[in-house]
Scaffold this active site. Structure first.
Site, PDB file in Angstrom:
ATOM      1  N   CYS A 375     -59.295  12.746 -29.864  1.00  0.00           N
ATOM      2  CA  CYS A 375     -58.046  12.688 -29.098  1.00  0.00           C
ATOM      3  C   CYS A 375     -58.188  11.787 -27.879  1.00  0.00           C
ATOM      4  O   CYS A 375     -57.231  11.549 -27.167  1.00  0.00           O
ATOM      5  CB  CYS A 375     -57.561  14.081 -28.714  1.00  0.00           C
ATOM      6  SG  CYS A 375     -58.848  15.188 -28.178  1.00  0.00           S
TER       7      CYS A 375
HETATM    8  O1  LIG Z   1     -63.102  14.757 -31.971  1.00  0.00           O
HETATM    9  C1  LIG Z   1     -63.207  15.839 -31.355  1.00  0.00           C
HETATM   10  O2  LIG Z   1     -64.100  16.066 -30.555  1.00  0.00           O
HETATM   11  C2  LIG Z   1     -62.204  16.930 -31.569  1.00  0.00           C
HETATM   12  C3  LIG Z   1     -60.820  16.469 -31.668  1.00  0.00           C
HETATM   13 SE1  LIG Z   1     -60.083  15.840 -30.030  1.00  0.00          SE
END
Ligand SMILES: O=C(O)CC[SeH]
Ligand SMILES: Cc1ncc(COP(=O)(O)O)c(C=O)c1O
Length: 432
Positions: A375
């Site tokens: 994210c």
């Molecule tokens: O990639 C990650 O650490 C989790 C989803 Se923001």
């Protein structure tokens, strides 16, 4: 290997299914048994679980069985499990509960009329304690509450020596109006495991010594479940977040609550048809819950096998990186003396100018990995705040690669990944 083949995607970047997936902390593929459970539920348990006829009964049975499997996976009771759409909802539900719990505690203490208007009295705002390395689904809602003047927030810094949030720093941050401590069980970028049990013990001791509000205890276990043992009761948390797509389950989640509405408060964000005992109404997503339950069942059965495989493969990965690049060329960012870490995460920097992590991964022919949280993938111009918060030097943080292995990652995959990285680094350094 079924788990990381992207051959079915048309994009030329994925047409060659020799691509090797090393980003299991971002998300995992659904286990084939999970896909089957989801499919069967879609086909045969489509009834509304609140209805009385057979398809509904089948749906209710599936949901109850899933609840039981998930409760066993996290060391709770079936009634402690509240299904949500995912980890983000579960985390937001905890924060909403804590703020509501604060105001109800004040009313109960007779210090405020129910319709009090001076909620903006900063001395009376709910105080939330989180770490400075939390996932955005904790960091941003708390930031929002603070910006709206609805809460005070303390982000306790991880120790640069241990990469962990230390219990004494959490306790030192407690104020009379503190109503929640929320610290993730393991960090998604470094893999460092936080001392949740010790933090809970210390905060519970403070709770015993002071009047309301009771300080509620939450841990986001998204990155820990399916990799290491997670026991909510043993840790002493009131709430624990479960994220299906991190342990080969579907994009669904759950919140463990130690005795929802009884031992621990739980205040709904949504109101509707009464499902989930009114804590989280909405017609149940039976198929996703079926998948979540099956994924939990697999963890209950195979966790020790999963864990030892992950340790072996990650250990081999770090061994090969060291052998191929040499100690002067790489820096392992997940290693903090004395701190536990997840068995699958290798945050490593290949040192040298022109080897920025995003550039290395964009040049690799086979590796599919990330430089940090998915994210945050849009943040192209700066190193991970999480790594900088852990004391990783900026030049190393800029070159960081987050390699996270999975259940189907093989030593052959590791050899291919390390070879790809070596070839890529040689190409990039010749270009400099
Ligand atoms: O990639 C990650 O650490 C989790 C989803 Se923001
Ligand atoms: C540590 C952590 N917490 C919460 C989340 C959010 O979960 P979800 O994607 O199900 O909203 C994720 C992953 O996305 C995560 O890695």
């Amino acid at each position: 290997h079924w788990g990381h083949s992207f051959g079915h995607l048309s994009d030329e970047n994925y047409a060659n299914d020799a691509r090797i997936y090393m980003d299991y902390n971002a998300t995992t593929p659904m286990d084939p048994e999970v896909v089957e459970a989801v499919t069967v539920a879609m086909r045969e348990a489509w009834g509304n679980p609140s209805s009385s006829y057979l398809p509904a009964v089948k749906a209710r049975d599936i949901i109850n069985q899933a609840r039981e499997s998930i409760s066993r996976m996290v060391g709770g009771k079936p009634e402690d499990i509240i299904f949500t759409s995912g980890g983000t909802e579960a985390n937001n539900l905890v924060l909403h509960t804590a703020v509501t719990h604060f105001w109800q505690s004040r009313v109960a203490a007779g210090r405020e009329e129910l319709n009090s208007t001076h909620h903006n009295d900063t001395a009376a705002l709910p105080h939330l304690i989180i770490s400075n390395v939390e996932h955005d689904s904790i960091r941003l809602p708390t930031q929002h509450l603070q910006q709206e003047g609805r809460a005070e927030v303390t982000c306790v810094a991880v120790s640069k020596a241990t990469g962990r949030v230390e219990a004494e720093d959490v306790v030192a941050a407690i104020r009379p109006n503190t109503c929640l401590v929320s610290i993730m069980m393991a960090n998604n970028e470094t893999g460092v495991v936080m001392p949740i049990k010790e933090i809970c013990q210390r905060v519970r001791a403070v709770n015993k010594q002071r009047p309301q509000p009771r300080i509620l205890l939450h841990s986001d276990a998204a990155q820990a479940i399916g990799k290491i043992r997670v026991d909510a009761r043993d840790m002493g948390v009131d709430y624990l977040t479960v994220v299906g797509h991190k342990f080969y389950g579907p994009r669904a989640g759950a919140l463990y609550v130690n005795g929802p509405g009884v031992a621990s408060p739980l205040h709904p964000m949504l109101f509707g048809g009464g499902q989930e005992r009114n804590f989280r109404p909405g017609t149940e997503n039976t198929a996703m819950i079926a998948g979540l339950g099956k994924a939990a069942e697999l963890v209950n059965t195979h966790l020790s096998e999963y864990e030892s495989h992950l340790w072996d493969i990650r250990g081999y990965l770090e061994e090969r990186l060291l052998a191929v690049f040499g100690a002067d060329k790489i820096r392992f960012n997940s290693r903090f003396p004395g701190s536990d870490r997840l068995p699958n995460t290798c945050n490593v920097s290949i040192l040298g100018s022109g080897l920025v992590g995003r550039r290395v991964l964009a040049t690799c022919r086979r590796v599919l990995a990330s430089v940090g949280a998915a994210c945050h993938s849009g943040q192209v111009d700066r190193p991970s705040c999480v790594l900088l918060s852990c004391g990783i030097p900026e030049d190393a943080a800029r070159n960081a690669l987050r390699l996270s292995v999975g259940r189907s990652t093989s030593r052959q995959d590791v050899d291919a990944v390390v070879e790809d990285l070596k070839e890529t680094v040689d190409v990039l350094e010749r270009m400099n």
